[in-house]
Design a protein around this motif. Structure first.
Motif, PDB file in Angstrom:
ATOM      1  N   GLY A 126       4.749   7.653   2.462  1.00 33.18           N
ATOM      2  CA  GLY A 126       4.908   6.355   3.098  1.00 33.18           C
ATOM      3  C   GLY A 126       4.462   5.235   2.172  1.00 33.18           C
ATOM      4  N   GLU A 127       5.194   4.124   2.217  1.00 36.71           N
ATOM      5  CA  GLU A 127       4.866   2.935   1.432  1.00 36.71           C
ATOM      6  C   GLU A 127       4.966   1.741   2.380  1.00 36.71           C
ATOM      7  OE1 GLU A 127       4.410   2.693  -2.056  1.00 36.71           O
ATOM      8  OE2 GLU A 127       4.544   4.859  -2.317  1.00 36.71           O
ATOM      9  N   LEU A 128       4.006   0.840   2.278  1.00 33.78           N
ATOM     10  CA  LEU A 128       3.986  -0.343   3.136  1.00 33.78           C
ATOM     11  C   LEU A 128       4.404  -1.568   2.341  1.00 33.78           C
ATOM     12  CD1 LEU A 128       3.252  -1.414   5.989  1.00 33.78           C
ATOM     13  CD2 LEU A 128       0.979  -1.930   5.044  1.00 33.78           C
ATOM     14  N   TYR A 129       5.293  -2.364   2.931  1.00 35.16           N
ATOM     15  CA  TYR A 129       5.814  -3.584   2.308  1.00 35.16           C
ATOM     16  C   TYR A 129       5.751  -4.734   3.294  1.00 35.16           C
ATOM     17  CZ  TYR A 129       7.810  -0.557  -1.280  1.00 35.16           C
ATOM     18  OH  TYR A 129       7.967   0.346  -2.297  1.00 35.16           O
ATOM     19  N   ARG A 130       5.784  -5.954   2.752  1.00 35.60           N
ATOM     20  CA  ARG A 130       5.872  -7.160   3.579  1.00 35.60           C
ATOM     21  C   ARG A 130       7.123  -7.936   3.166  1.00 35.60           C
ATOM     22  NH1 ARG A 130       2.288  -9.411   6.618  1.00 35.60           N
ATOM     23  NH2 ARG A 130       0.483  -8.581   5.506  1.00 35.60           N
ATOM     24  N   ASP A 131       7.841  -8.437   4.164  1.00 35.91           N
ATOM     25  CA  ASP A 131       8.978  -9.316   3.907  1.00 35.91           C
ATOM     26  C   ASP A 131       8.413 -10.717   3.653  1.00 35.91           C
ATOM     27  OD1 ASP A 131      11.128 -11.070   4.018  1.00 35.91           O
ATOM     28  OD2 ASP A 131      12.097 -10.040   5.688  1.00 35.91           O
ATOM     29  N   PRO A 132       8.565 -11.268   2.445  1.00 39.21           N
ATOM     30  CA  PRO A 132       7.978 -12.572   2.157  1.00 39.21           C
ATOM     31  C   PRO A 132       8.616 -13.718   2.944  1.00 39.21           C
ATOM     32  CG  PRO A 132       9.373 -11.883   0.339  1.00 39.21           C
ATOM     33  CD  PRO A 132       9.294 -10.724   1.293  1.00 39.21           C
ATOM     34  N   ASP A 133       9.812 -13.518   3.451  1.00 36.83           N
ATOM     35  CA  ASP A 133      10.482 -14.564   4.228  1.00 36.83           C
ATOM     36  C   ASP A 133       9.965 -14.650   5.656  1.00 36.83           C
ATOM     37  OD1 ASP A 133      12.015 -15.131   2.007  1.00 36.83           O
ATOM     38  OD2 ASP A 133      13.768 -14.009   2.715  1.00 36.83           O
ATOM     39  N   TRP A 192       6.962  -3.591   6.777  1.00 39.71           N
ATOM     40  CA  TRP A 192       7.986  -2.553   6.731  1.00 39.71           C
ATOM     41  C   TRP A 192       7.427  -1.319   6.061  1.00 39.71           C
ATOM     42  CZ3 TRP A 192      12.800  -3.056   8.873  1.00 39.71           C
ATOM     43  CH2 TRP A 192      13.119  -4.317   9.354  1.00 39.71           C
ATOM     44  N   GLU A 193       7.747  -0.157   6.636  1.00 39.78           N
ATOM     45  CA  GLU A 193       7.307   1.107   6.064  1.00 39.78           C
ATOM     46  C   GLU A 193       8.508   1.869   5.517  1.00 39.78           C
ATOM     47  OE1 GLU A 193       4.266   4.649   7.164  1.00 39.78           O
ATOM     48  OE2 GLU A 193       5.788   4.192   8.675  1.00 39.78           O
ATOM     49  N   LEU A 194       8.403   2.262   4.263  1.00 40.52           N
ATOM     50  CA  LEU A 194       9.411   3.107   3.628  1.00 40.52           C
ATOM     51  C   LEU A 194       8.956   4.547   3.734  1.00 40.52           C
ATOM     52  CD1 LEU A 194      11.949   3.436   1.795  1.00 40.52           C
ATOM     53  CD2 LEU A 194      10.387   3.204  -0.156  1.00 40.52           C
ATOM     54  N   THR A 195       9.795   5.399   4.313  1.00 34.72           N
ATOM     55  CA  THR A 195       9.493   6.823   4.429  1.00 34.72           C
ATOM     56  C   THR A 195      10.737   7.625   4.069  1.00 34.72           C
ATOM     57  OG1 THR A 195      10.093   6.841   6.794  1.00 34.72           O
ATOM     58  CG2 THR A 195       7.755   6.513   6.250  1.00 34.72           C
ATOM     59  N   TRP A 196      10.531   8.915   3.931  1.00 28.92           N
ATOM     60  CA  TRP A 196      11.607   9.873   3.679  1.00 28.92           C
ATOM     61  C   TRP A 196      11.450  10.962   4.735  1.00 28.92           C
ATOM     62  CZ3 TRP A 196       8.572   7.391   0.245  1.00 28.92           C
ATOM     63  CH2 TRP A 196       9.204   6.568  -0.675  1.00 28.92           C
ATOM     64  N   GLY A 249      -4.913   0.652   6.744  1.00 32.49           N
ATOM     65  CA  GLY A 249      -6.220   0.014   6.609  1.00 32.49           C
ATOM     66  C   GLY A 249      -6.158  -1.453   6.253  1.00 32.49           C
ATOM     67  N   GLY A 250      -7.154  -1.921   5.513  1.00 31.04           N
ATOM     68  CA  GLY A 250      -7.342  -3.332   5.211  1.00 31.04           C
ATOM     69  C   GLY A 250      -6.256  -3.980   4.396  1.00 31.04           C
ATOM     70  N   THR A 251      -5.363  -3.191   3.790  1.00 26.22           N
ATOM     71  CA  THR A 251      -4.303  -3.767   2.958  1.00 26.22           C
ATOM     72  C   THR A 251      -3.326  -4.600   3.771  1.00 26.22           C
ATOM     73  OG1 THR A 251      -2.986  -1.778   3.195  1.00 26.22           O
ATOM     74  CG2 THR A 251      -4.413  -1.923   1.261  1.00 26.22           C
ATOM     75  N   ALA A 282       0.836  -1.206   0.000  1.00 24.15           N
ATOM     76  CA  ALA A 282       0.000   0.000   0.000  1.00 24.15           C
ATOM     77  C   ALA A 282       0.870   1.255   0.000  1.00 24.15           C
ATOM     78  CB  ALA A 282      -0.906   0.007   1.226  1.00 24.15           C
ATOM     79  N   ALA A 283       0.216   2.356  -0.353  1.00 17.77           N
ATOM     80  CA  ALA A 283       0.855   3.672  -0.285  1.00 17.77           C
ATOM     81  C   ALA A 283       0.033   4.557   0.643  1.00 17.77           C
ATOM     82  CB  ALA A 283       0.937   4.296  -1.666  1.00 17.77           C
ATOM     83  N   ASP A 284       0.712   5.352   1.424  1.00 15.86           N
ATOM     84  CA  ASP A 284       0.063   6.326   2.288  1.00 15.86           C
ATOM     85  C   ASP A 284      -0.553   7.403   1.389  1.00 15.86           C
ATOM     86  OD1 ASP A 284       0.185   9.043   3.673  1.00 15.86           O
ATOM     87  OD2 ASP A 284       0.524   7.712   5.364  1.00 15.86           O
ATOM     88  N   PRO A 285      -1.756   7.873   1.696  1.00 10.77           N
ATOM     89  CA  PRO A 285      -2.381   8.904   0.860  1.00 10.77           C
ATOM     90  C   PRO A 285      -1.541  10.181   0.721  1.00 10.77           C
ATOM     91  CG  PRO A 285      -3.994   7.993   2.386  1.00 10.77           C
ATOM     92  CD  PRO A 285      -2.651   7.423   2.758  1.00 10.77           C
ATOM     93  N   SER A 286      -0.691  10.452   1.703  1.00 15.57           N
ATOM     94  CA  SER A 286       0.146  11.655   1.638  1.00 15.57           C
ATOM     95  C   SER A 286       1.265  11.531   0.612  1.00 15.57           C
ATOM     96  CB  SER A 286       0.768  11.943   3.008  1.00 15.57           C
ATOM     97  OG  SER A 286       1.793  10.989   3.296  1.00 15.57           O
TER      98      SER A 286
END
Length: 96
Positions: free
Chosen positions: A49-56, A61-65, A91-93, A42-46
């Motif tokens: 922020g980007e949301l990721y999952r480690d498949p292992d 994990w959240e990517l921010t600047w 949210g639901g993602t 997912a991506a944060d509406p702002s």
């Protein structure tokens, strides 16, 4: 280069080398993880922020600047988030 159980917060830095700004190795590791390993959820509406999952491991994990005063938000930061924190922000993602 993959994440380890000890990793919880990867903070990149930009360094000055001979009148040039270069990304440190942590920036390179974050970029590699995003491009080659983590699954985008997912991506944060702002847009900061980007949301990721480690498949292992399944961790989120959240990517921010976080250095918004710098061009492009500055170097990246990759932070492990608890499921409930990610659920509240994205949210639901987050559901597995």
């Amino acid at each position: 280069m993959k994440l380890t159980p000890q990793d919880t917060d990867l903070i990149g830095q930009w360094l000055m080398k001979k009148d040039t700004i270069v990304a440190d190795p942590t920036c390179g590791r974050i970029e590699w993880l995003i491009a080659n390993h983590l699954v985008h959820l997912a991506a944060d509406p702002s847009g900061w922020g980007e949301l990721y999952r480690d498949p292992d491991e399944g961790r989120l994990w959240e990517l921010t600047w976080p250095q918004s005063e710098m061009h492009g938000g500055g170097p990246p930061r990759l932070t492990c988030l608890a499921d409930h924190v990610a659920q509240r922000k994205y949210g639901g993602t987050v559901l597995r």
